[in-house]
Write a protein that holds these residues in place. Sequence first.
Motif, mmCIF file in Angstrom:
data_model
loop_
_atom_site.group_PDB
_atom_site.id
_atom_site.type_symbol
_atom_site.label_atom_id
_atom_site.label_comp_id
_atom_site.label_asym_id
_atom_site.label_seq_id
_atom_site.Cartn_x
_atom_site.Cartn_y
_atom_site.Cartn_z
ATOM 1 N N THR A 13 34.040 -13.650 41.885
ATOM 2 C CA THR A 13 33.463 -13.038 43.079
ATOM 3 C C THR A 13 34.331 -11.877 43.527
ATOM 4 O OG1 THR A 13 32.496 -15.144 43.787
ATOM 5 C CG2 THR A 13 32.717 -13.425 45.456
ATOM 6 N N THR A 14 33.699 -10.735 43.748
ATOM 7 C CA THR A 14 34.396 -9.596 44.344
ATOM 8 C C THR A 14 34.072 -9.556 45.831
ATOM 9 O OG1 THR A 14 32.553 -8.138 43.692
ATOM 10 C CG2 THR A 14 34.474 -8.209 42.239
ATOM 11 N N TRP A 15 35.065 -9.175 46.616
ATOM 12 C CA TRP A 15 34.920 -9.126 48.073
ATOM 13 C C TRP A 15 35.093 -7.683 48.530
ATOM 14 C CZ3 TRP A 15 33.661 -13.417 50.939
ATOM 15 C CH2 TRP A 15 33.703 -14.638 50.264
ATOM 16 N N GLY A 16 34.062 -7.123 49.122
ATOM 17 C CA GLY A 16 34.126 -5.753 49.599
ATOM 18 C C GLY A 16 33.799 -4.750 48.500
ATOM 19 N N ARG A 17 33.789 -3.496 48.888
ATOM 20 C CA ARG A 17 33.462 -2.417 47.953
ATOM 21 C C ARG A 17 34.729 -1.931 47.261
ATOM 22 N NH1 ARG A 17 28.328 -0.138 48.667
ATOM 23 N NH2 ARG A 17 27.111 -1.220 50.284
ATOM 24 N N THR A 18 35.272 -2.809 46.446
ATOM 25 C CA THR A 18 36.518 -2.525 45.743
ATOM 26 C C THR A 18 36.255 -1.730 44.471
ATOM 27 O OG1 THR A 18 36.360 -4.571 44.471
ATOM 28 C CG2 THR A 18 37.490 -4.686 46.614
ATOM 29 N N ARG A 19 37.329 -1.296 43.841
ATOM 30 C CA ARG A 19 37.194 -0.596 42.559
ATOM 31 C C ARG A 19 36.621 -1.527 41.495
ATOM 32 N NH1 ARG A 19 41.291 1.585 45.342
ATOM 33 N NH2 ARG A 19 41.619 3.863 45.236
ATOM 34 N N THR A 20 37.034 -2.799 41.520
ATOM 35 C CA THR A 20 36.492 -3.740 40.543
ATOM 36 C C THR A 20 34.992 -3.903 40.740
ATOM 37 O OG1 THR A 20 38.601 -4.928 40.416
ATOM 38 C CG2 THR A 20 36.638 -6.095 39.652
ATOM 39 N N TRP A 21 34.550 -4.052 41.985
ATOM 40 C CA TRP A 21 33.114 -4.154 42.277
ATOM 41 C C TRP A 21 32.375 -2.928 41.770
ATOM 42 C CZ3 TRP A 21 30.800 -0.601 45.679
ATOM 43 C CH2 TRP A 21 29.444 -0.817 45.934
ATOM 44 N N ARG A 22 32.911 -1.750 42.075
ATOM 45 C CA ARG A 22 32.256 -0.507 41.633
ATOM 46 C C ARG A 22 32.188 -0.430 40.114
ATOM 47 N NH1 ARG A 22 36.039 4.350 42.377
ATOM 48 N NH2 ARG A 22 36.924 3.299 40.542
ATOM 49 N N ASN A 23 33.290 -0.725 39.458
ATOM 50 C CA ASN A 23 33.316 -0.599 37.998
ATOM 51 C C ASN A 23 32.484 -1.673 37.304
ATOM 52 O OD1 ASN A 23 35.013 1.556 38.471
ATOM 53 N ND2 ASN A 23 36.878 0.425 38.018
ATOM 54 N N PHE A 24 32.476 -2.888 37.852
ATOM 55 C CA PHE A 24 31.573 -3.910 37.326
ATOM 56 C C PHE A 24 30.126 -3.428 37.430
ATOM 57 C CE2 PHE A 24 34.041 -8.208 37.773
ATOM 58 C CZ PHE A 24 34.738 -7.915 36.619
ATOM 59 N N ARG A 25 29.779 -2.901 38.589
ATOM 60 C CA ARG A 25 28.394 -2.464 38.828
ATOM 61 C C ARG A 25 28.010 -1.317 37.914
ATOM 62 N NH1 ARG A 25 26.810 0.648 44.288
ATOM 63 N NH2 ARG A 25 28.200 2.088 43.216
ATOM 64 N N GLU A 26 28.931 -0.357 37.727
ATOM 65 C CA GLU A 26 28.584 0.849 36.980
ATOM 66 C C GLU A 26 28.823 0.719 35.484
ATOM 67 O OE1 GLU A 26 30.616 4.112 38.801
ATOM 68 O OE2 GLU A 26 29.560 3.879 40.732
ATOM 69 N N ARG A 27 29.801 -0.105 35.082
ATOM 70 C CA ARG A 27 30.137 -0.227 33.670
ATOM 71 C C ARG A 27 29.621 -1.528 33.050
ATOM 72 N NH1 ARG A 27 32.433 4.666 31.631
ATOM 73 N NH2 ARG A 27 33.695 5.581 33.306
ATOM 74 N N GLY A 28 29.563 -2.571 33.870
ATOM 75 C CA GLY A 28 29.059 -3.840 33.369
ATOM 76 C C GLY A 28 29.994 -4.583 32.452
ATOM 77 N N THR A 55 41.059 -5.590 34.142
ATOM 78 C CA THR A 55 41.033 -4.127 34.095
ATOM 79 C C THR A 55 39.598 -3.685 33.895
ATOM 80 O OG1 THR A 55 41.557 -4.167 31.713
ATOM 81 C CG2 THR A 55 43.389 -3.843 33.243
ATOM 82 N N THR A 56 39.208 -2.669 34.675
ATOM 83 C CA THR A 56 37.857 -2.113 34.600
ATOM 84 C C THR A 56 37.952 -0.602 34.545
ATOM 85 O OG1 THR A 56 37.719 -2.223 37.030
ATOM 86 C CG2 THR A 56 36.714 -4.025 35.771
ATOM 87 N N LEU A 57 37.065 0.006 33.799
ATOM 88 C CA LEU A 57 37.111 1.450 33.589
ATOM 89 C C LEU A 57 36.466 2.178 34.754
ATOM 90 C CD1 LEU A 57 38.059 3.514 31.484
ATOM 91 C CD2 LEU A 57 35.740 3.437 30.512
ATOM 92 N N GLY A 58 37.246 3.095 35.353
ATOM 93 C CA GLY A 58 36.767 3.842 36.499
ATOM 94 C C GLY A 58 36.126 5.159 36.117
ATOM 95 N N PRO A 59 35.598 5.894 37.089
ATOM 96 C CA PRO A 59 34.944 7.177 36.815
ATOM 97 C C PRO A 59 35.901 8.246 36.296
ATOM 98 C CG PRO A 59 35.125 6.797 39.175
ATOM 99 C CD PRO A 59 35.511 5.521 38.510
ATOM 100 N N ASN A 60 37.210 8.030 36.479
ATOM 101 C CA ASN A 60 38.206 8.963 35.962
ATOM 102 C C ASN A 60 38.650 8.605 34.548
ATOM 103 O OD1 ASN A 60 39.619 6.642 36.537
ATOM 104 N ND2 ASN A 60 41.225 7.643 37.740
ATOM 105 N N GLU A 61 37.946 7.637 33.931
ATOM 106 C CA GLU A 61 38.242 7.179 32.566
ATOM 107 C C GLU A 61 39.619 6.531 32.450
ATOM 108 O OE1 GLU A 61 35.890 7.096 30.234
ATOM 109 O OE2 GLU A 61 34.554 7.923 31.755
ATOM 110 N N ARG A 62 40.123 5.992 33.552
ATOM 111 C CA ARG A 62 41.348 5.200 33.527
ATOM 112 C C ARG A 62 41.014 3.775 33.928
ATOM 113 N NH1 ARG A 62 46.580 7.027 36.024
ATOM 114 N NH2 ARG A 62 47.386 6.103 34.091
ATOM 115 N N TRP A 63 41.889 2.855 33.536
ATOM 116 C CA TRP A 63 41.639 1.436 33.742
ATOM 117 C C TRP A 63 42.288 0.960 35.032
ATOM 118 C CZ3 TRP A 63 38.271 -1.093 30.633
ATOM 119 C CH2 TRP A 63 37.925 -0.454 29.444
ATOM 120 N N ASN A 64 41.458 0.525 35.967
ATOM 121 C CA ASN A 64 41.969 -0.027 37.214
ATOM 122 C C ASN A 64 42.415 -1.467 36.985
ATOM 123 O OD1 ASN A 64 42.165 0.125 40.303
ATOM 124 N ND2 ASN A 64 40.926 -1.715 39.992
#
Length: 208
Positions: free
Chosen positions: A60-75, A33-42
């Motif tokens: 490894t994340t494949w493609g521009r998924t929500r997990t990739w985005r949230n890893f990148r932005e939230r760490g 689970t990763t925290l998205g920009p809507n403050e909910r857990w994907n």
Amino acid sequence: MTGTPSEDNGPESGDSKTQWPVTLAGVSETVVTTLGPNERWNVAALGVHAPDGDGPATATTWGRTRTWRNFRERGSGYVQFTRDPVDFAEAALSVREEDDPVIDSADAWVTVDVERRDSGNEGDTQWVEWALNPVDSTVERRVVPTTNRGHAAVVEATVAASRLDVPSYDRETLLDRLAYFESVVETAGGERERAAFERVCDLVDADW
């Protein structure tokens, strides 16, 4: 049973003093689970690769998924170990968001800080390898493991289903695999495995 695992429950990862709640070997299929920009857990599926020597566990994340985005932005994120095939199928194939980071079926979970290690492209798909460094972990319940071919078939079915629209994979071969995995679930699976495969059928736009 809830609590921080003792030293014999798993290897340390990297330089972190917090340990994984299980001993990692090969690739462990988990739910993250990763925290998205809507403050909910994907909620998504994540294959965790065991540490190589003294290095960290990786994923490894494949493609521009929500997990990739949230890893990148939230760490960071919550890696969870669940035996529930329905939760795993939904994590792998659907868009699911929760108010809380830990799903009810998690037997154990670990909070990780993530760090980008490598990246590249395979065909038209971008991939990113992440180092996973545990910072907190909890064991919710201890269980006696069992081997269920139906459960394994559900996991493999989600892999095949996720590749149906990837040009580098033969679609007919994947559909044949899905048909076989369905037969395994019908023969060897229990109630939850059959319910999970029904979710796979609901979430995949294909006939086999």
